[in-house]
Scaffold this active site. Structure first.
Site, PDB file in Angstrom:
ATOM      1  CG  ASN A  33      -1.974   1.043   1.190  1.00 48.62           C
ATOM      2  OD1 ASN A  33      -2.924   0.897   0.427  1.00 48.62           O
ATOM      3  ND2 ASN A  33      -1.832   2.108   1.954  1.00 48.62           N
ATOM      4  NE  ARG A  34      -1.144   7.112  -1.656  1.00 45.98           N
ATOM      5  CZ  ARG A  34      -2.062   8.001  -2.006  1.00 45.98           C
ATOM      6  NH1 ARG A  34      -1.912   8.710  -3.109  1.00 45.98           N
ATOM      7  NH2 ARG A  34      -3.154   8.175  -1.265  1.00 45.98           N
ATOM      8  CB  ALA A  78     -11.179   4.732 -11.692  1.00 45.45           C
ATOM      9  CG  ASN A 104     -16.112   0.882  -9.913  1.00 42.43           C
ATOM     10  OD1 ASN A 104     -16.315  -0.234 -10.388  1.00 42.43           O
ATOM     11  ND2 ASN A 104     -16.750   1.351  -8.879  1.00 42.43           N
ATOM     12  CB  SER A 128     -20.338  -5.579  -8.323  1.00 43.62           C
ATOM     13  OG  SER A 128     -21.443  -5.079  -7.589  1.00 43.62           O
ATOM     14  N   GLY A 129     -20.015  -5.587  -5.213  1.00 42.44           N
ATOM     15  CA  GLY A 129     -20.474  -6.205  -3.976  1.00 42.44           C
ATOM     16  C   GLY A 129     -20.065  -5.407  -2.756  1.00 42.44           C
ATOM     17  N   GLY A 130     -19.366  -4.284  -2.987  1.00 40.51           N
ATOM     18  CA  GLY A 130     -18.931  -3.473  -1.852  1.00 40.51           C
ATOM     19  C   GLY A 130     -17.923  -4.241  -1.007  1.00 40.51           C
ATOM     20  CE  LYS A 183     -19.146  -2.644 -10.309  1.00 42.91           C
ATOM     21  NZ  LYS A 183     -18.171  -1.925  -9.551  1.00 42.91           N
ATOM     22  CG  HIS A 186     -23.347  -4.137 -11.709  1.00 45.31           C
ATOM     23  ND1 HIS A 186     -23.029  -3.182 -10.757  1.00 45.31           N
ATOM     24  CD2 HIS A 186     -23.822  -5.204 -11.009  1.00 45.31           C
ATOM     25  CE1 HIS A 186     -23.296  -3.649  -9.558  1.00 45.31           C
ATOM     26  NE2 HIS A 186     -23.781  -4.879  -9.686  1.00 45.31           N
ATOM     27  CG  ASN A 187     -21.385   0.417 -10.975  1.00 47.79           C
ATOM     28  OD1 ASN A 187     -21.456  -0.785 -10.750  1.00 47.79           O
ATOM     29  ND2 ASN A 187     -20.426   1.168 -10.487  1.00 47.79           N
ATOM     30  CD  GLU A 190     -24.828  -0.150  -7.356  1.00 47.53           C
ATOM     31  OE1 GLU A 190     -24.093  -1.061  -7.787  1.00 47.53           O
ATOM     32  OE2 GLU A 190     -24.390   0.762  -6.629  1.00 47.53           O
TER      33      GLU A 190
HETATM   34  P1  NDP Z   1     -10.323   3.451  -0.754  1.00 51.92           P
HETATM   35  O1  NDP Z   1     -10.366   4.938  -0.797  1.00 51.92           O
HETATM   36  O2  NDP Z   1     -10.853   2.765   0.445  1.00 51.92           O
HETATM   37  O3  NDP Z   1      -8.810   2.974  -0.946  1.00 51.92           O
HETATM   38  C1  NDP Z   1      -8.022   3.490  -1.963  1.00 51.92           C
HETATM   39  C2  NDP Z   1      -6.686   2.765  -1.960  1.00 51.92           C
HETATM   40  O4  NDP Z   1      -5.947   3.244  -3.059  1.00 51.92           O
HETATM   41  C3  NDP Z   1      -5.871   3.023  -0.728  1.00 51.92           C
HETATM   42  O5  NDP Z   1      -5.141   1.853  -0.440  1.00 51.92           O
HETATM   43  C4  NDP Z   1      -4.939   4.151  -1.158  1.00 51.92           C
HETATM   44  O6  NDP Z   1      -3.702   4.133  -0.496  1.00 51.92           O
HETATM   45  C5  NDP Z   1      -4.710   3.789  -2.583  1.00 51.92           C
HETATM   46  N1  NDP Z   1      -4.390   4.944  -3.400  1.00 51.92           N
HETATM   47  C6  NDP Z   1      -5.082   6.085  -3.536  1.00 51.92           C
HETATM   48  N2  NDP Z   1      -4.481   6.906  -4.409  1.00 51.92           N
HETATM   49  C7  NDP Z   1      -3.359   6.266  -4.824  1.00 51.92           C
HETATM   50  C8  NDP Z   1      -2.322   6.605  -5.710  1.00 51.92           C
HETATM   51  N3  NDP Z   1      -2.334   7.772  -6.352  1.00 51.92           N
HETATM   52  N4  NDP Z   1      -1.334   5.714  -5.888  1.00 51.92           N
HETATM   53  C9  NDP Z   1      -1.332   4.533  -5.222  1.00 51.92           C
HETATM   54  N5  NDP Z   1      -2.281   4.153  -4.356  1.00 51.92           N
HETATM   55  C10 NDP Z   1      -3.297   5.017  -4.169  1.00 51.92           C
HETATM   56  O7  NDP Z   1     -11.034   2.961  -2.093  1.00 51.92           O
HETATM   57  P2  NDP Z   1     -11.887   1.643  -2.356  1.00 51.92           P
HETATM   58  O8  NDP Z   1     -11.184   0.466  -1.809  1.00 51.92           O
HETATM   59  O9  NDP Z   1     -13.302   1.881  -1.967  1.00 51.92           O
HETATM   60  O10 NDP Z   1     -11.904   1.620  -3.956  1.00 51.92           O
HETATM   61  C11 NDP Z   1     -10.816   1.140  -4.726  1.00 51.92           C
HETATM   62  C12 NDP Z   1     -11.306   0.919  -6.133  1.00 51.92           C
HETATM   63  O11 NDP Z   1     -12.371  -0.031  -6.101  1.00 51.92           O
HETATM   64  C13 NDP Z   1     -11.888   2.167  -6.801  1.00 51.92           C
HETATM   65  O12 NDP Z   1     -11.623   2.143  -8.175  1.00 51.92           O
HETATM   66  C14 NDP Z   1     -13.371   2.003  -6.554  1.00 51.92           C
HETATM   67  O13 NDP Z   1     -14.152   2.726  -7.486  1.00 51.92           O
HETATM   68  C15 NDP Z   1     -13.525   0.514  -6.729  1.00 51.92           C
HETATM   69  N6  NDP Z   1     -14.696  -0.082  -6.102  1.00 51.92           N
HETATM   70  C16 NDP Z   1     -15.116   0.304  -4.872  1.00 51.92           C
HETATM   71  C17 NDP Z   1     -16.244  -0.281  -4.313  1.00 51.92           C
HETATM   72  C18 NDP Z   1     -16.706   0.093  -2.954  1.00 51.92           C
HETATM   73  O14 NDP Z   1     -17.796  -0.356  -2.582  1.00 51.92           O
HETATM   74  N7  NDP Z   1     -15.951   0.857  -2.177  1.00 51.92           N
HETATM   75  C19 NDP Z   1     -17.005  -1.320  -5.041  1.00 51.92           C
HETATM   76  C20 NDP Z   1     -16.424  -1.708  -6.294  1.00 51.92           C
HETATM   77  C21 NDP Z   1     -15.322  -1.089  -6.804  1.00 51.92           C
HETATM   78  P3  NDP Z   1      -3.380   5.076   0.784  1.00 51.92           P
HETATM   79  O15 NDP Z   1      -3.685   4.245   1.976  1.00 51.92           O
HETATM   80  O16 NDP Z   1      -1.949   5.389   0.645  1.00 51.92           O
HETATM   81  O17 NDP Z   1      -4.261   6.299   0.665  1.00 51.92           O
END
Ligand code: NDP
Length: 472
Positions: A33-34, A78, A104, A128-130, A183, A186-187, A190
């Site tokens: 993770n970053r 994204a 996404n 999908s599924g949160g 997807k 799907h959204n 949704e």
């Molecule tokens: P979060 O905000 O919870 O997590 C984002 C993650 O990405 C963190 O680990 C963050 O690291 C990292 N991150 C953010 N910016 C950068 C960057 N510039 N370079 C590298 N790492 C980065 O997001 P989600 O887990 O909710 O979502 C992740 C993806 O999944 C998105 O595309 C979202 O649209 C998709 N998604 C989300 C759903 C949901 O229900 N939440 C459902 C389906 C898809 P750090 O800790 O360093 O900030």
């Protein structure tokens, strides 16, 4: 433990849950993770699964901790973050390694990345599924090549949700951005499912004067019938929840402005580009945008008075249930027709029954009706869902109720944009002689665009063409 072949970048809500799911299914996984402290905290909290998880302090450590051919899942926001990560991985990976964007992404970005000369393999998958789905079984819509899919299918099928018949809800749907496209649809669906439930809630609340607990019971009842679905189930729970502060229904305390991350809007824009009508989804996107304009809505109410009026003549709860069933069928018919259009446009052989099957469990729009949709779509592939015998019978039974509900809404100021859009689309789709002859006449009048005649005669302009020619 052997070195992992699976890695994951981005331990946010979704990434952390997916990584735990993968480890739980017996696959060793390397994670990075970053923000390094997040990686440490994730590993420390993984309990018994920590032994299958290799936390990496740097991106190079992540790659070094894995054995090839690697498959690294990106679960970051994204857009630019994905491009940045791909650039950072480029010097570290080998050509046979695979990077999987599971966020996404806009499918156009996935097309670009998949076709655009990355020094490793790349595939996009929609998940999908949160958080709960990611942790215990999401629905997975995969793009990419058959070879990419073959490499990761054992992992993705192991972590995916299972339909009632035991089939994993993970499938390869086509090359490049096909998975992210599905997807997005799907959204969009949704958004539409949620909007139609919210509209029905509005009729129950403002039209029939039901309190939230009674609405909860109504939804819970519907969830035992044809409308059985995750979204109806949670709507019952949301309506039934008490507010710990006031002791009254929590729903009555929630601000009526809906948020969005934009995936519904992408679907609506894409549908316009494809010339594929999805008015129910477009109405749902519009409604979220209107909901956000609270101050303007309040000013409108102050000027004109409140729109919603109690219903004077009776709509029954059964009418509303049937209207929601009809609206749902029409919305899915539009969404699946959009996939047909996209398949033709992008040269994808999108397997619509497989898509319906993948949505049966794990994802937000999971519902009992998707089983029947999968079966119906398998007959005469390509034909619109509203023309399939099973759904035609259902629509014949339920459309009168949708018409009554939309008419009552119009007369009593109960805004039903998505249900109304479904009704108008249905009526247009069963009108052999429409009204666009007038539009063609207008277009020829002001622009000499020409028209075809019903009798096939070659007289492509109206008498106004002569005037036009004389003036110009
Ligand atoms: P979060 O905000 O919870 O997590 C984002 C993650 O990405 C963190 O680990 C963050 O690291 C990292 N991150 C953010 N910016 C950068 C960057 N510039 N370079 C590298 N790492 C980065 O997001 P989600 O887990 O909710 O979502 C992740 C993806 O999944 C998105 O595309 C979202 O649209 C998709 N998604 C989300 C759903 C949901 O229900 N939440 C459902 C389906 C898809 P750090 O800790 O360093 O900030």
């Amino acid at each position: 433990m052997s070195k992992p072949q699976i890695g994951l970048i981005g331990l946010g809500t979704m990434g952390a849950a997916l990584a735990m799911n993968i480890a739980e299914k017996g696959f060793p996984i390397a994670v990075w993770n970053r923000t390094g402290s997040v990686t440490q905290a994730f590993h420390a909290q993984a309990g018994a699964l920590a032994q299958r998880i290799v936390p990496a302090a740097t991106l190079s450590d992540l790659v070094a901790a894995m054995q090839g051919p690697r498959a690294i899942i990106l679960m970051v926001p994204a857009g630019q973050a994905v491009d940045d990560q791909l650039a950072a991985l480029a010097p570290l990976l080998r050509p046979e390694d695979l990077v999987i964007d599971a966020g996404n992404a806009n499918f156009h970005d996935t097309n670009r990345r998949a076709r655009g000369g990355l020094p490793f393999r790349f595939m996009g998958i929609g998940v999908s599924g949160g958080e709960d789905g990611a942790r215990h079984g999401p629905s997975i819509m995969a793009g990419g090549t058959a070879g990419d899919w073959a490499q990761v299918a054992p992992v993705l099928q192991a972590i995916a949700a299972r339909a009632e018949d035991g089939t994993p809800c993970a499938a390869h749907l086509g090359p490049d951005g096909a998975g992210h496209f599905v997807k997005a649809v799907h959204n969009g669906i949704e958004y539409a499912d949620m909007q139609m439930i919210a509209e029905t809630y509005g009729v129950l609340r403002d039209g029939l004067g039901l309190e939230a607990p009674a609405i909860a019971k109504t939804f819970a009842g519907w969830n035992r019938g044809l409308l059985r679905s995750y979204l109806v189930e949670i709507s019952a729970e949301v309506a039934g929840a008490s507010d710990p502060v006031t002791g009254g229904p929590l729903l009555d305390m929630i601000v009526d402005a809906a948020g969005q991350k934009g995936t519904g809007r992408w679907t609506a824009i894409e549908a316009q580009d494809l010339g594929a009508p999805i008015p129910v989804i477009e109405a749902a996107v519009m409604a979220r945008n209107v909901s956000a304009r609270r101050a303007e809505r309040a000013a409108g109410e102050a000027l004109y008075g409140p729109a919603p009026q109690p219903l004077s003549a009776g709509l029954t709860l059964e009418d509303l249930e049937n209207a929601l069933i009809a609206g749902k069928i029409l919305c899915y018919a539009q969404g699946f027709a959009m996939m047909t259009a996209a398949g033709q446009q992008f040269g994808w052989a999108l397997d619509r029954p497989a898509i319906a099957r993948v949505w049966r469990a794990g994802c937000i729009i999971r519902s009992a009706m998707l089983n029947d949709m999968a079966s119906a779509l398998a007959e005469e592939p390509g034909r619109n869902l509203m023309l399939k015998p099973f759904f035609a019978d259902l629509l014949r039974d339920t459309m009168p109720a949708l018409r009554r509900v939309v008419a009552a809404g119009a007369l009593h100021g109960l805004a039903l944009p998505a249900l109304g859009a479904g009704l108008a689309w249905f009526d247009m789709m069963r009108t052999a002689r429409g009204t666009a002859n007038m539009i063609q006449g207008q277009r020829d009048f002001f622009g000499l665009h020409g028209f075809e005649r019903l009798d096939g005669l070659d007289r492509p302009h109206g008498p106004w063409a002569q005037d036009h020619n004389e003036k110009t």
